[in-house]
Write an enzyme that holds these catalytic residues in place. Structure first.
Site, PDB file in Angstrom:
ATOM      1  N   HIS A   1      16.371 -14.768 -11.798  1.00 42.95           N
ATOM      2  CA  HIS A   1      14.988 -15.025 -12.242  1.00 42.95           C
ATOM      3  C   HIS A   1      14.098 -15.404 -11.062  1.00 42.95           C
ATOM      4  O   HIS A   1      13.092 -16.079 -11.246  1.00 42.95           O
ATOM      5  CB  HIS A   1      14.930 -16.126 -13.309  1.00 42.95           C
ATOM      6  CG  HIS A   1      15.901 -15.930 -14.436  1.00 42.95           C
ATOM      7  ND1 HIS A   1      15.575 -15.283 -15.603  1.00 42.95           N
ATOM      8  CD2 HIS A   1      17.211 -16.267 -14.551  1.00 42.95           C
ATOM      9  CE1 HIS A   1      16.628 -15.247 -16.404  1.00 42.95           C
ATOM     10  NE2 HIS A   1      17.639 -15.829 -15.781  1.00 42.95           N
TER      11      HIS A   1
ATOM     12  N   SER B   1      -4.043  -5.451   9.530  1.00 39.84           N
ATOM     13  CA  SER B   1      -5.137  -5.329   8.581  1.00 39.84           C
ATOM     14  C   SER B   1      -6.392  -4.971   9.351  1.00 39.84           C
ATOM     15  O   SER B   1      -6.562  -5.376  10.495  1.00 39.84           O
ATOM     16  CB  SER B   1      -5.334  -6.658   7.846  1.00 39.84           C
ATOM     17  OG  SER B   1      -6.673  -6.787   7.427  1.00 39.84           O
TER      18      SER B   1
ATOM     19  N   LYS C   1      -2.898 -10.573  10.239  1.00 35.93           N
ATOM     20  CA  LYS C   1      -1.975  -9.999   9.261  1.00 35.93           C
ATOM     21  C   LYS C   1      -0.925  -9.084   9.886  1.00 35.93           C
ATOM     22  O   LYS C   1      -1.190  -8.345  10.808  1.00 35.93           O
ATOM     23  CB  LYS C   1      -2.763  -9.175   8.221  1.00 35.93           C
ATOM     24  CG  LYS C   1      -3.583  -9.981   7.255  1.00 35.93           C
ATOM     25  CD  LYS C   1      -2.769 -10.868   6.330  1.00 35.93           C
ATOM     26  CE  LYS C   1      -2.004 -10.078   5.290  1.00 35.93           C
ATOM     27  NZ  LYS C   1      -2.862  -9.478   4.264  1.00 35.93           N
TER      28      LYS C   1
ATOM     29  N   GLU D   1       6.945  -2.012   1.134  1.00 38.90           N
ATOM     30  CA  GLU D   1       6.171  -1.841  -0.108  1.00 38.90           C
ATOM     31  C   GLU D   1       6.269  -0.415  -0.625  1.00 38.90           C
ATOM     32  O   GLU D   1       6.370  -0.179  -1.833  1.00 38.90           O
ATOM     33  CB  GLU D   1       4.701  -2.206   0.134  1.00 38.90           C
ATOM     34  CG  GLU D   1       4.488  -3.685   0.387  1.00 38.90           C
ATOM     35  CD  GLU D   1       3.080  -3.991   0.861  1.00 38.90           C
ATOM     36  OE1 GLU D   1       2.375  -4.748   0.184  1.00 38.90           O
ATOM     37  OE2 GLU D   1       2.673  -3.465   1.917  1.00 38.90           O
TER      38      GLU D   1
END
Ligand code: ARG
Length: 454
Positions: A151, A272, A278, A285
């Site tokens: 979980h 970024s 970043k 992803e």
């Protein structure tokens, strides 16, 4: 002469032509045609000089395809017709003999099977490469503790090596699935004709051997209708991509500042356009996001084939784009996962700190009570009460006083504090397939054996 009094409408051709994607079958088409021609001559269906002329022309087409100089003509509907047209242009009237005892129905089924087989082998190789990288990572991080999760809540500590090896076994299963895909492309469709067989005494076993097929299809109707091997490839690819998506998803989490478990190499991350600080895990992803696309391709082909009357229907031309895209996507993902992991670094301190949360030893405390005679369900309740008290009082488990333990269960005693000390909780997982170092070493040996070339 043509049966038709009108040329095809542009709108019909836009729908019907498959040349824009099936050009990829070109090399298989040539290979297949060469084997066919050799067989036709060996069976006395065409002459030796005819065979030589056709083979010369096919050799030229092969060269043109490989060098990128093969030119399409306005009327080319698909790659099979384009190649036949070119063979005719190169060899004259004899070119018309190439299609003897053959149709596009058995031809296309054969070439798609050849494409599937080549890419199933490719997937097996790429999956093995990725799995070996994971095995090596596991060896280098053999005894690095980290929390195991259920979980996405810290559950029980494990070693990083154990967690990485979980992906190895997924890839071992993927390789078995792609092995089955190879087997599913075993029977040669060519020679089935349009659907009923052909009017010549062909030697299908010879063609099968030439093209690397294990056998000859038993039923000409099934041969031209069958696309099971494409379904099998898409299913194996979807499952493999699903594994990669879970891997990608964990890397996204682990590389975040919140977890801080790992760092990606700069070459496998992006910046970024607005926030200079970043470093984004785009590769991970995209591994996460690609899987459903492959699953959709599988579902799309199930949709095409479901309820489709035998034998060939043009619907079946819709097998190609999902297949080609699945192969491209899967191979890109496997290579990226390999590159990303080959250059990743882990942060021992961050992982160890997260794994030192004493609450992760709750199961071990319960097992202590079990060893002292308490039924597991009752022990679970006792420890749950202790956890509740500790959390309410803002303490860790080992801060609880002896009288608090005594009140919970007289069976606990000093052993309670011993269980909580050090990493006894990891090394106590001695069962087969568990996270103790002894078992992981055993697992590593088995993983290496499972990945060794047969
Ligand atoms: N382009 C077609 C396909 O990919 C080739 C087979 C055509 N056969 C036919 N009977 N029209 O399915």
């Amino acid at each position: 002469m043509s049966r038709f009094s009108q040329p095809p409408e542009a709108g019909f051709r836009r729908l019907n032509d498959s040349i824009s994607f099936d050009w990829r079958l070109g090399p298989y088409d040539v290979q297949q045609s060469r084997a066919h021609v050799t067989m036709l001559a060996a069976q006395g269906i065409i002459t030796g000089p005819d065979r030589d002329a056709l083979d010369r022309a096919l050799g030229q087409v092969e060269h043109e395809l490989a060098s990128g100089s093969f030119e399409l003509a306005a009327g080319d509907e698909d790659i099979h017709m384009a190649i036949e047209r070119r063979v005719g242009a190169l060899s004259g009237a004899v070119g018309g003999k190439l299609h003897t005892a053959r149709t596009r129905n058995d031809q296309v089924a054969t070439e798609v099977a050849m494409f599937v087989r080549a890419h199933a082998h490719e997937a097996r190789t790429a999956a093995a490469r990725l799995a070996m990288t994971l095995v090596e990572l596991a060896e280098r991080h053999l005894d690095w503790p980290m929390p195991g999760y259920t979980h996405l809540q810290r559950a029980q500590p494990v070693y990083l090596s154990h967690h990485l090896l979980a992906y190895v076994w997924m890839l071992v299963r993927d390789r078995a699935r792609f092995r089955h895909v190879v087997d599913a492309t075993g029977p040669l469709p060519l020679g089935a004709g349009a659907l009923a067989g052909v009017n010549f005494d062909t030697d299908r076993a010879f063609v099968a051997r030439e093209l690397g097929f294990a056998s000859v299809s038993e039923n000409s109707i099934d041969a031209v209708s069958n696309r099971d091997f494409v379904l099998d490839y898409l299913a194996a690819a979807a499952t493999c991509a699903t594994h990669l998506s879970r891997l990608g998803s964990e890397i996204v989490l682990w590389s975040s500042s919140e977890f801080g478990f790992c760092r990606l190499a700069d070459a496998w991350a992006s910046g970024s356009s607005i926030m200079p600080q970043k470093k984004n895990p785009d590769a991970a992803e995209l591994l996460r996001a690609k899987a459903p696309r492959l699953t959709a391709h599988l579902v799309a082909l199930y949709g095409v084939l479901h309820g489709l009357p035998l034998t060939y229907n043009k619907d079946m031309q819709e097998d190609k784009e999902p297949l080609f895209d699945a192969a491209d996507t899967l191979e890109t993902c496997l290579a990226a996962a390999h590159g990303m992991l080959a250059s990743i670094t882990f942060d021992r301190e961050r992982m160890e700190a997260a794994a030192s949360d004493e609450l992760l030893a709750a199961t071990d405390v319960a097992d202590l009570l079990v060893r002292r005679g308490m039924p597991f369900r009752a022990a679970h309740g006792v420890v749950a009460g202790l956890v509740r008290t500790a959390v309410q009082q803002g303490k860790s488990l080992s801060d609880l006083a002896p009288d608090q333990l005594e009140a919970a269960s007289p069976l606990l005693g000093d052993a309670f504090y011993e269980v909580l000390a050090g990493h006894a909780w990891l090394e106590s997982k001695v069962s087969e397939g568990g996270t103790s170092l002894e078992r992981i070493r055993q697992q590593l040996r088995r993983a290496r054996a499972a990945l060794a070339p047969a």
